[in-house]
Design a protein around this motif. Structure first.
Motif, mmCIF file in Angstrom:
data_model
loop_
_atom_site.group_PDB
_atom_site.id
_atom_site.type_symbol
_atom_site.label_atom_id
_atom_site.label_comp_id
_atom_site.label_asym_id
_atom_site.label_seq_id
_atom_site.Cartn_x
_atom_site.Cartn_y
_atom_site.Cartn_z
ATOM 1 N N LEU A 43 -21.002 9.411 -119.512
ATOM 2 C CA LEU A 43 -19.780 8.623 -119.597
ATOM 3 C C LEU A 43 -19.211 8.720 -121.014
ATOM 4 O O LEU A 43 -18.007 8.901 -121.215
ATOM 5 C CB LEU A 43 -20.136 7.175 -119.277
ATOM 6 C CG LEU A 43 -18.995 6.217 -119.042
ATOM 7 C CD1 LEU A 43 -18.174 6.682 -117.873
ATOM 8 C CD2 LEU A 43 -19.563 4.833 -118.785
ATOM 9 N N LEU A 57 -15.007 16.095 -114.883
ATOM 10 C CA LEU A 57 -16.317 16.523 -114.365
ATOM 11 C C LEU A 57 -17.447 15.654 -114.915
ATOM 12 O O LEU A 57 -18.377 15.279 -114.187
ATOM 13 C CB LEU A 57 -16.554 17.992 -114.713
ATOM 14 C CG LEU A 57 -15.690 18.964 -113.910
ATOM 15 C CD1 LEU A 57 -15.701 20.348 -114.540
ATOM 16 C CD2 LEU A 57 -16.161 19.024 -112.463
ATOM 17 N N LEU A 59 -17.181 12.641 -115.761
ATOM 18 C CA LEU A 59 -17.094 11.341 -115.084
ATOM 19 C C LEU A 59 -17.740 11.397 -113.698
ATOM 20 O O LEU A 59 -18.494 10.495 -113.317
ATOM 21 C CB LEU A 59 -15.624 10.927 -114.936
ATOM 22 C CG LEU A 59 -15.059 10.026 -116.019
ATOM 23 C CD1 LEU A 59 -13.604 9.698 -115.727
ATOM 24 C CD2 LEU A 59 -15.848 8.728 -116.117
ATOM 25 N N VAL A 60 -17.440 12.470 -112.982
ATOM 26 C CA VAL A 60 -18.068 12.643 -111.660
ATOM 27 C C VAL A 60 -19.589 12.691 -111.817
ATOM 28 O O VAL A 60 -20.338 12.031 -111.075
ATOM 29 C CB VAL A 60 -17.554 13.938 -110.988
ATOM 30 C CG1 VAL A 60 -18.368 14.260 -109.750
ATOM 31 C CG2 VAL A 60 -16.087 13.812 -110.625
ATOM 32 N N ILE A 63 -21.035 9.318 -112.593
ATOM 33 C CA ILE A 63 -21.109 8.470 -111.382
ATOM 34 C C ILE A 63 -22.311 8.882 -110.533
ATOM 35 O O ILE A 63 -23.042 8.048 -110.012
ATOM 36 C CB ILE A 63 -19.795 8.566 -110.582
ATOM 37 C CG1 ILE A 63 -18.661 7.924 -111.382
ATOM 38 C CG2 ILE A 63 -19.932 7.895 -109.220
ATOM 39 C CD1 ILE A 63 -17.280 8.191 -110.821
ATOM 40 N N ASP A 64 -22.515 10.204 -110.415
ATOM 41 C CA ASP A 64 -23.675 10.704 -109.653
ATOM 42 C C ASP A 64 -24.974 10.171 -110.254
ATOM 43 O O ASP A 64 -25.859 9.693 -109.545
ATOM 44 C CB ASP A 64 -23.718 12.235 -109.676
ATOM 45 C CG ASP A 64 -22.689 12.855 -108.738
ATOM 46 O OD1 ASP A 64 -22.152 12.120 -107.890
ATOM 47 O OD2 ASP A 64 -22.423 14.070 -108.873
ATOM 48 N N GLN A 66 -25.502 7.620 -112.142
ATOM 49 C CA GLN A 66 -25.670 6.182 -111.960
ATOM 50 C C GLN A 66 -26.040 5.853 -110.523
ATOM 51 O O GLN A 66 -26.843 4.953 -110.264
ATOM 52 C CB GLN A 66 -24.417 5.439 -112.424
ATOM 53 C CG GLN A 66 -24.353 5.441 -113.955
ATOM 54 C CD GLN A 66 -23.040 4.981 -114.543
ATOM 55 O OE1 GLN A 66 -22.027 4.936 -113.857
ATOM 56 N NE2 GLN A 66 -23.046 4.658 -115.830
ATOM 57 N N ASP A 154 -26.926 16.758 -105.302
ATOM 58 C CA ASP A 154 -26.019 16.600 -106.448
ATOM 59 C C ASP A 154 -26.417 17.506 -107.608
ATOM 60 O O ASP A 154 -25.560 18.025 -108.329
ATOM 61 C CB ASP A 154 -26.027 15.146 -106.934
ATOM 62 C CG ASP A 154 -25.332 14.215 -105.961
ATOM 63 O OD1 ASP A 154 -24.515 14.709 -105.172
ATOM 64 O OD2 ASP A 154 -25.630 13.004 -105.983
ATOM 65 N N PHE A 157 -24.809 20.842 -107.585
ATOM 66 C CA PHE A 157 -23.423 20.804 -108.070
ATOM 67 C C PHE A 157 -23.412 20.740 -109.604
ATOM 68 O O PHE A 157 -22.650 21.449 -110.265
ATOM 69 C CB PHE A 157 -22.695 19.595 -107.469
ATOM 70 C CG PHE A 157 -21.413 19.256 -108.177
ATOM 71 C CD1 PHE A 157 -20.308 20.105 -108.091
ATOM 72 C CD2 PHE A 157 -21.308 18.110 -108.949
ATOM 73 C CE1 PHE A 157 -19.130 19.798 -108.762
ATOM 74 C CE2 PHE A 157 -20.137 17.806 -109.625
ATOM 75 C CZ PHE A 157 -19.050 18.651 -109.528
ATOM 76 N N SER B 557 -11.784 5.234 -118.229
ATOM 77 C CA SER B 557 -12.949 5.715 -117.471
ATOM 78 C C SER B 557 -13.520 4.578 -116.617
ATOM 79 O O SER B 557 -14.015 4.816 -115.516
ATOM 80 C CB SER B 557 -14.009 6.317 -118.400
ATOM 81 O OG SER B 557 -14.769 5.311 -119.025
ATOM 82 N N ARG B 561 -13.731 4.461 -112.316
ATOM 83 C CA ARG B 561 -15.030 4.361 -111.645
ATOM 84 C C ARG B 561 -15.179 3.116 -110.794
ATOM 85 O O ARG B 561 -16.263 2.847 -110.291
ATOM 86 C CB ARG B 561 -16.153 4.400 -112.688
ATOM 87 C CG ARG B 561 -16.337 5.772 -113.316
ATOM 88 C CD ARG B 561 -17.404 5.756 -114.370
ATOM 89 N NE ARG B 561 -17.041 4.894 -115.473
ATOM 90 C CZ ARG B 561 -17.852 3.989 -116.016
ATOM 91 N NH1 ARG B 561 -19.056 3.810 -115.538
ATOM 92 N NH2 ARG B 561 -17.449 3.260 -117.030
ATOM 93 N N LEU B 581 -11.450 10.901 -108.298
ATOM 94 C CA LEU B 581 -12.601 11.659 -108.800
ATOM 95 C C LEU B 581 -13.274 12.463 -107.699
ATOM 96 O O LEU B 581 -13.700 13.586 -107.905
ATOM 97 C CB LEU B 581 -13.608 10.718 -109.447
ATOM 98 C CG LEU B 581 -13.219 10.234 -110.841
ATOM 99 C CD1 LEU B 581 -14.236 9.250 -111.344
ATOM 100 C CD2 LEU B 581 -13.126 11.406 -111.808
ATOM 101 N N MET B 582 -13.366 11.873 -106.515
ATOM 102 C CA MET B 582 -14.059 12.571 -105.435
ATOM 103 C C MET B 582 -13.292 13.836 -105.028
ATOM 104 O O MET B 582 -13.870 14.869 -104.763
ATOM 105 C CB MET B 582 -14.236 11.646 -104.229
ATOM 106 C CG MET B 582 -15.252 10.549 -104.448
ATOM 107 S SD MET B 582 -16.870 11.211 -104.932
ATOM 108 C CE MET B 582 -16.981 10.742 -106.630
ATOM 109 N N LYS B 585 -14.070 16.500 -107.443
ATOM 110 C CA LYS B 585 -15.400 17.063 -107.258
ATOM 111 C C LYS B 585 -15.359 18.124 -106.153
ATOM 112 O O LYS B 585 -15.913 19.206 -106.286
ATOM 113 C CB LYS B 585 -16.382 15.941 -106.906
ATOM 114 C CG LYS B 585 -17.806 16.421 -106.773
ATOM 115 C CD LYS B 585 -18.747 15.266 -106.574
ATOM 116 C CE LYS B 585 -20.160 15.781 -106.358
ATOM 117 N NZ LYS B 585 -21.119 14.700 -106.160
#
Lengths: 247, 589
Positions: A43, A57, A59-60, A63-64, A66, A154, A157, B557, B561, B581-582, B585
């Motif tokens: 983050l 990316l 951020l994605v 999130i993954d 977390q 994940d 990826f 950010s 989220r 965001l999804m 991805k």
């Protein structure tokens, strides 16, 4: 891949570790903390990069990570229900220092995107190879195995995007960056092991001192404590006259 | 004079800069490093403070640390000796911890900042708390009470202070209670027992208390007894925090209250177990309140003063504060925006300025906004790079749009001006929402804060309207200025303020005056025109486990989220585009 080969070699050890219910819970909790810390660092990386695509990316990815933290903790929590209540263990949990160290103590805010991506790629590859072994030795625990399946999906990826992006931002030197990241990781492992050994030695020396030197002073301190009055203690006005002293 | 205050090495490190008697800036290290409750030496916070004032470390006249490290070390060592041989596990850890870094503060400051060691000063920890509470309060004479968990020897102090604008100030702490007898540690022990994180989740115990009946008060009173001189003493047979780094309560404690809650178990206040935990929380809360009310009442009788300044981490307990205000005999109660250890950075700097250097007293501006200023243009740039829906409009239009958003049930991230100093979001880094429905509370808990359902949200209301919706006693509006008191919601408004009304009918109100946060004040008025109720739900702009956001990019950010619909920073408004965001991805994959 040396790390993957080592993980394969250590499969019997991993099998032994993961066989025990309680050890499994502790491992999952530790993974939960590590993933959460990693998410926090990603983050931060997203917040400091000036590259819009990398920001998204990261951020994605954050999130993954977390989410993985939550998955690991949730599974550990479910397994804890099956453990008999043990006060000392469950009670101690909130005092435990976080087991995770985020992205290997990387100073995310001051690293370049190239270094960050190379490091992430190496770390994700290593985690994926280890998690694959864990998944295999968890045949007797399908629920935990499913958690690793989910995480591994994940991780693939993460491995792909970090490599692709590294090649984009550092087309000439991305292989060198990867090797540097591997060596840095190795150095960090050495530092962690060395400091752990130093810690054990230090604790052992201090423990010996505790039983050899401390008893007399302890007796004096305890005698003094018995004489001490409970309740208010008055503060002498002159106590705080100097701000130069540390005591 | 230019004085830098520093707090560090326990939890929530911070730096504050005082120039010619006035704070210029103050910020917690966690807001810079993004590590919640970051206790590391606050280098980033210090650098920001010096940059903000355009100073080099050489320009500083003094650097003040918020505690006396060797005195603290003496306490740690003495406690280990007293607990011999039970402290054998704790001893190596404590020594490594202290001798590794914490006792070498003078050297650390000197080497990190390059200031000569003669410029480095030390305030006692509770002096720093007292100064943070008293020297920032708009009062000339007040009694002072500070209470926290532990630092040096003192865990609670009582005294009084006097300020003369332009003249000398004094802070006289008359007496103290020593570790291990500590109200903060008592509360923290229950925090740990109830499965929450010590030094972080104490407010959850307060929230959970609302769901329970104080059925265990007699049991809690066995743990803490009053001494004949009006102080208190813990029965150490029930505690382990003074001998054990792993666990804060003993087996005897568990025998008395039953098995502790696992931190990984959810709390369901409908089950017997959940009711037991809520009852225990309510009981320790009641005992804490009773003890504080007794002690402050005695202090009022002794000093005859009308104002009380409260400092230390215990002053974050808004329910106890409200009872102190109502029952202690003091007319006004002042709690600073950062009563905990972070605030000690400012307190230590002010103490050095007023007491050590004997500089003339000055009124400290009565607001909590001492941190970095948010840049709306930054938000616009980042959001546009992501193809978000960005609008930049004038002040009036922005306020109207925000009020419309709130009316249509949208949740707003609100960033405005300088960051708050202290743990509460007081209108500059807030999540705002309509306060009327329970569904809104549940939605924020579920989609944004990812936290326990039992925890309440706070309302913000213009100070002139507070009494209409909340039962504010005399002095209540002042206490609520920095969200430091919990007051009943008037029964006739509870159903229309369901999202901010706790299960026991109370709310941790923030009363806002126009001067403190004019934009939020205008938004409240505008929302009031539309809804008939100028009250908003106000919670901190952060996600679980993260510190309150500082810069626009961090707000952004956070916005991406979670379930915040609209983000406002300065004059910039960003509306979220679906599951942004999804989609990204999938594109990349």
């Amino acid at each position: 891949m040396p790390a993957a080969a080592l993980d394969r070699l250590l499969t019997p050890v991993h099998r032994w570790i993961w066989r025990d219910h309680e050890r499994r819970v502790q491992k999952l909790l530790r993974f939960g903390d590590t993933e959460t810390d990693g998410g926090r660092d990603l983050l931060r990386a997203a917040e400091v990069t000036s590259d819009p695509l990398l920001r998204r990316l990261y951020l994605v990815h954050a999130i993954d990570e977390q989410r993985h933290g939550i998955l690991f903790r949730r599974r550990a929590s479910a397994m804890l229900h099956n453990l008999r209540r043990d006060d000392s263990k469950s009670a101690g949990a909130e005092w435990l220092a976080p087991a995770g160290h985020g992205l290997d103590d990387l100073d995310v805010a001051s690293e370049s995107d190239e270094t960050m991506l190379a490091f992430l790629h190496v770390a994700e590859t290593s985690a994926a190879s280890r998690f694959t072994v864990y998944r295999e030795v968890l045949g007797h625990d399908p629920a935990t195995q499913r958690v690793f399946d989910d995480v591994l999906h994940d991780e693939r990826f993460h491995m792909n995007y970090t490599l692709t992006q590294l090649a984009r931002v550092s087309p000439e030197r991305h292989r060198a960056r990867l090797w540097r990241a591997r060596l840095t990781r190795l150095w960090k492992v050495y530092l962690r092991v060395a400091s752990a050994i130093a810690g054990v030695m230090g604790r052992a020396i201090l423990t010996v001192q505790y039983f050899v030197i401390v008893p007399l002073f302890a007796w004096l301190a305890q005698r003094e404590a018995r004489r001490e009055q409970l309740g208010w203690k008055s503060i002498a006005p002159e106590r705080n006259e100097s701000m130069a002293r540390q005591y | 004079m230019k004085i830098l205050g520093i707090s560090a090495h326990y939890h929530d490190a911070a730096a504050a800069l005082v120039i010619d008697g006035l704070p210029i800036c103050a910020v917690q290290e966690e807001r810079m490093s993004r590590r919640k409750n970051d206790s590391a030496f606050p280098l980033a916070a210090i650098e920001w403070c010096l940059d903000r004032a355009g100073l080099e470390p050489d320009d500083l006249d003094a650097v003040v640390f918020y505690e006396r490290p060797m005195l603290k070390f003496e306490r740690i060592l003495t406690c280990a000796l007293r607990a011999f041989p039970r402290s054998w596990r704790m001893f190596p850890k404590a020594m490594t911890n202290s001798l590794g870094e914490k006792v070498w503060v003078r050297g650390i400051i000197s080497s990190q900042l390059g200031v000569p060691s003669r410029k480095i000063l030390f305030a006692e920890h509770h002096q720093s708390h007292a100064a943070a509470a008293f020297l920032t309060a708009p009062t000339e004479r007040a009694a002072i009470l500070t209470a926290d968990g532990v630092d040096e020897w003192a865990t609670l102090t009582a005294g009084h202070g006097e300020r003369n604008i332009g003249g000398a100030s004094s802070i006289k702490l008359l007496r103290e209670i020593h570790f291990p007898h500590s109200l903060g540690m008592l509360y923290s022990t229950f925090t740990a027992y109830l499965g929450f994180r010590v030094n972080e989740d104490e407010y959850k115990v307060m929230g959970l208390a609302g769901y329970g009946q104080p059925l265990f008060v007699n049991e809690v009173r066995r743990l803490i007894r009053r001494t004949p001189d009006g102080a208190f003493a813990l029965d150490l047979d029930y505690f382990d925090f003074h001998t054990n780094a792993q666990r804060s309560y003993s087996s005897r404690f568990v025998d008395l209250f039953g098995p502790p809650r696992s931190p990984y178990d959810p709390i369901d206040t409908q089950t017997d177990e959940g009711k037991r935990f809520a009852g225990i929380a309510a009981s320790v809360q009641k005992v804490l309140e009773d003890t504080l009310v007794d002690m402050t009442r005695a202090l009022q009788l002794e000093t005859g003063l009308r104002d009380l300044c409260l400092g230390g981490g215990v002053a974050l307990n808004g329910v106890a504060n409200a009872r102190i205000l109502a029952e202690s005999g003091f007319d006004r109660l002042f709690v600073p925006s950062a009563p905990g250890d972070a605030g000690c950075a400012l307190g230590a700097a002010l103490y050095a300025d007023r007491i050590h250097f004997r500089n003339g007293d000055r009124d400290v501006p009565d607001h909590p906004f001492w941190g970095p200023v948010v840049d709306g243009d930054d938000l616009a740039r980042i959001a546009r790079e992501d193809g978000q829906q960005v609008t930049t409009v004038g002040q009036d239009a922005l306020i109207e749009q925000a009020a419309d958003d709130l009316m249509s049930g949208r949740i707003l991230g609100w960033m405005d001006g300088a960051l708050e100093f202290g743990p509460r979001a007081l209108g500059h880094r807030s999540i705002l929402a309509a306060p009327h429905d329970v569904e809104m509370r549940d939605r924020i808990n579920r989609e944004i804060k990812y936290r326990e359902q039992f925890r309440p949200f706070a309302p913000v209301v213009p100070v002139e309207h507070a009494d209409r919706y909340f039962e504010m006693p005399a002095g209540g509006a002042r206490l609520a200025r920095f969200m430091s008191g919990v007051f009943p919601v008037r029964p006739e408004w509870r159903s229309r303020l369901a999202a901010i009304t706790h299960v026991d009918g109370t709310a941790r109100v923030q009363t806002l005056d126009r001067e403190m946060a004019p934009r939020l004040y205008e938004l409240l008025e505008e929302y009031g025109k539309r809804s008939g109720v100028p009250v908003l739900l106000n919670t901190s702009l952060n996600l679980a486990g993260e510190p309150i956001v500082n810069r626009a990019v961090e707000g952004y950010s956070t916005f991406l989220r979670c379930g915040i619909d609209v983000l406002v920073a300065g004059q910039t408004r960003v509306m979220k585009r679906g599951s942004f965001l999804m989609k990204r991805k999938e594109e990349v994959a």
